[in-house]
Design a protein around this motif. Structure first.
Motif, mmCIF file in Angstrom:
data_model
loop_
_atom_site.group_PDB
_atom_site.id
_atom_site.type_symbol
_atom_site.label_atom_id
_atom_site.label_comp_id
_atom_site.label_asym_id
_atom_site.label_seq_id
_atom_site.Cartn_x
_atom_site.Cartn_y
_atom_site.Cartn_z
ATOM 1 N N UNK A 29 0.851 -1.193 0.000
ATOM 2 C CA UNK A 29 0.000 0.000 0.000
ATOM 3 C C UNK A 29 0.894 1.253 0.000
ATOM 4 N N UNK A 30 1.997 1.195 0.757
ATOM 5 C CA UNK A 30 2.939 2.323 0.780
ATOM 6 C C UNK A 30 3.602 2.493 -0.588
ATOM 7 N N UNK A 31 4.077 1.401 -1.170
ATOM 8 C CA UNK A 31 4.801 1.500 -2.454
ATOM 9 C C UNK A 31 3.898 2.025 -3.576
ATOM 10 N N UNK A 32 2.589 1.759 -3.443
ATOM 11 C CA UNK A 32 1.658 2.219 -4.488
ATOM 12 C C UNK A 32 1.556 3.743 -4.503
ATOM 13 N N UNK A 33 2.048 4.385 -3.425
ATOM 14 C CA UNK A 33 1.989 5.860 -3.374
ATOM 15 C C UNK A 33 3.264 6.493 -3.927
ATOM 16 N N UNK A 34 4.205 5.656 -4.377
ATOM 17 C CA UNK A 34 5.520 6.191 -4.749
ATOM 18 C C UNK A 34 5.686 6.476 -6.243
ATOM 19 N N UNK A 35 4.565 6.532 -6.960
ATOM 20 C CA UNK A 35 4.614 6.884 -8.376
ATOM 21 C C UNK A 35 5.536 5.952 -9.153
ATOM 22 N N UNK A 42 9.981 6.822 9.371
ATOM 23 C CA UNK A 42 8.685 7.471 9.586
ATOM 24 C C UNK A 42 8.533 8.827 8.928
ATOM 25 N N UNK A 43 9.634 9.582 8.751
ATOM 26 C CA UNK A 43 9.500 10.890 8.100
ATOM 27 C C UNK A 43 8.904 10.733 6.706
ATOM 28 N N UNK A 44 9.175 9.588 6.072
ATOM 29 C CA UNK A 44 8.581 9.337 4.749
ATOM 30 C C UNK A 44 7.309 8.498 4.874
ATOM 31 N N UNK A 45 7.404 7.379 5.614
ATOM 32 C CA UNK A 45 6.271 6.437 5.606
ATOM 33 C C UNK A 45 5.020 7.004 6.273
ATOM 34 N N UNK A 46 5.176 7.912 7.241
ATOM 35 C CA UNK A 46 4.005 8.495 7.911
ATOM 36 C C UNK A 46 3.569 9.811 7.273
ATOM 37 N N UNK A 47 4.251 10.242 6.219
ATOM 38 C CA UNK A 47 3.932 11.554 5.632
ATOM 39 C C UNK A 47 2.628 11.498 4.847
ATOM 40 N N UNK A 61 5.787 10.564 -1.390
ATOM 41 C CA UNK A 61 6.597 10.740 -2.599
ATOM 42 C C UNK A 61 7.323 12.085 -2.569
ATOM 43 N N UNK A 62 6.579 13.102 -2.146
ATOM 44 C CA UNK A 62 7.161 14.449 -2.079
ATOM 45 C C UNK A 62 8.313 14.487 -1.064
#
Ligand code: C5P
Length: 231
Positions: free
Chosen positions: A18-24, A209-214, A218-219
């Motif tokens: 689910x996380x990787x699907x947000x990474x364009x 977490x700075x990336x995964x909880x954002x 992607x940004x």
């Protein structure tokens, strides 16, 4: 070689996917640790590798040399890109870990082998009172890094504050504890920004977490890359 690695501290494969699907269209370097590996095992790692992801398999092996050698042979076969051991296992254990990786990875690139020196959850007091180590944590990190070097290791896990000293020894550094300005620090004690890690000569930064909880991972990932790689 330098890169931003995302710590994938998810409970299971669904959480990760689910996380990787947000990474364009980005294919970030992923750190898979014990939590995810002990649930999903080698099939997940193989699937990610086949999909083109680079993997740091963070299992921190620590056992007798022969057991670590055989385990590392299996991890070498998996084709991961970085894996690790506890430097506290001693020089012979580290040598055997490297031998196992070399044998397992025949026909592929050998994974980089790095060592955890002193866990960041330990301090001078615990080293002295519980582990009976009469050196400061800084001195212990230094001594363990020298052992790692003697055993032919590629690098160490350390904070960005130690990256420069490790580079001077010829070791690559994989540095967690990264936060962007304004982020929650959480349970990390000594945090640093991607820019600071770059200035200190870190080879890889590990950002969780700075990336995964954002809200927009992607940004934030792209900002980390820009700040750390200057790209
Ligand atoms: O979410 P956060 O950015 O704090 O995640 C950092 C990752 O790096 C976690 O997976 C954590 O277990 C790992 N790590 C660390 N400090 C160390 C070694 C590993 O934070 N000394």
């Amino acid at each position: 070689m330098r890169d931003v690695i995302i710590a994938c501290d998810f409970k299971n494969k669904e959480g990760l996917m689910s996380f990787l699907s947000k990474m364009g269209d980005e294919k970030p370097y992923l750190k898979i640790g014990m939590e995810l590996f002990y649930r999903e095992g080698a099939p997940l790692v193989k699937e990610l590798k086949e999909s083109g992801y680079k993997i740091f398999l963070d299992l921190k092996l620590h056992d007798i040399p022969n057991t670590v050698y055989k385990a590392m042979r299996n991890l070498g076969e998996l084709g991961v890109d970085i894996t690790n051991v506890h430097a506290a296992g001693g020089v012979e254990m580290i040598r055997m870990a490297k031998k196992g990786l070399e044998e397992g990875a025949i026909g592929k690139n050998r994974p980089l082998l790095i060592a955890v020196t002193v866990l960041t959850s330990l301090n001078d007091e615990i080293l002295k009172d519980e582990l009976k180590i009469n050196l400061s944590s800084k001195e212990t990190v230094d001594a363990y890094a020298d052992n790692a070097l003697k055993a032919g290791l590629d690098g160490v896990v350390c904070s960005p504050y130690e990256a420069k000293a490790m580079a001077e020894k010829g070791l690559i550094s994989v540095t967690p504890g990264i936060r962007l300005e304004g982020d929650a620090v959480g349970d990390q004690k000594r945090v640093a920004t991607p820019t600071f890690a770059r200035e200190q000569g870190a080879t890889f930064i590990v950002v969780g977490r700075s990336i995964t909880d954002a809200e927009n991972p992607l940004e934030v990932y792209r900002k980390c890359k820009k700040d750390f790689l200057g790209a």
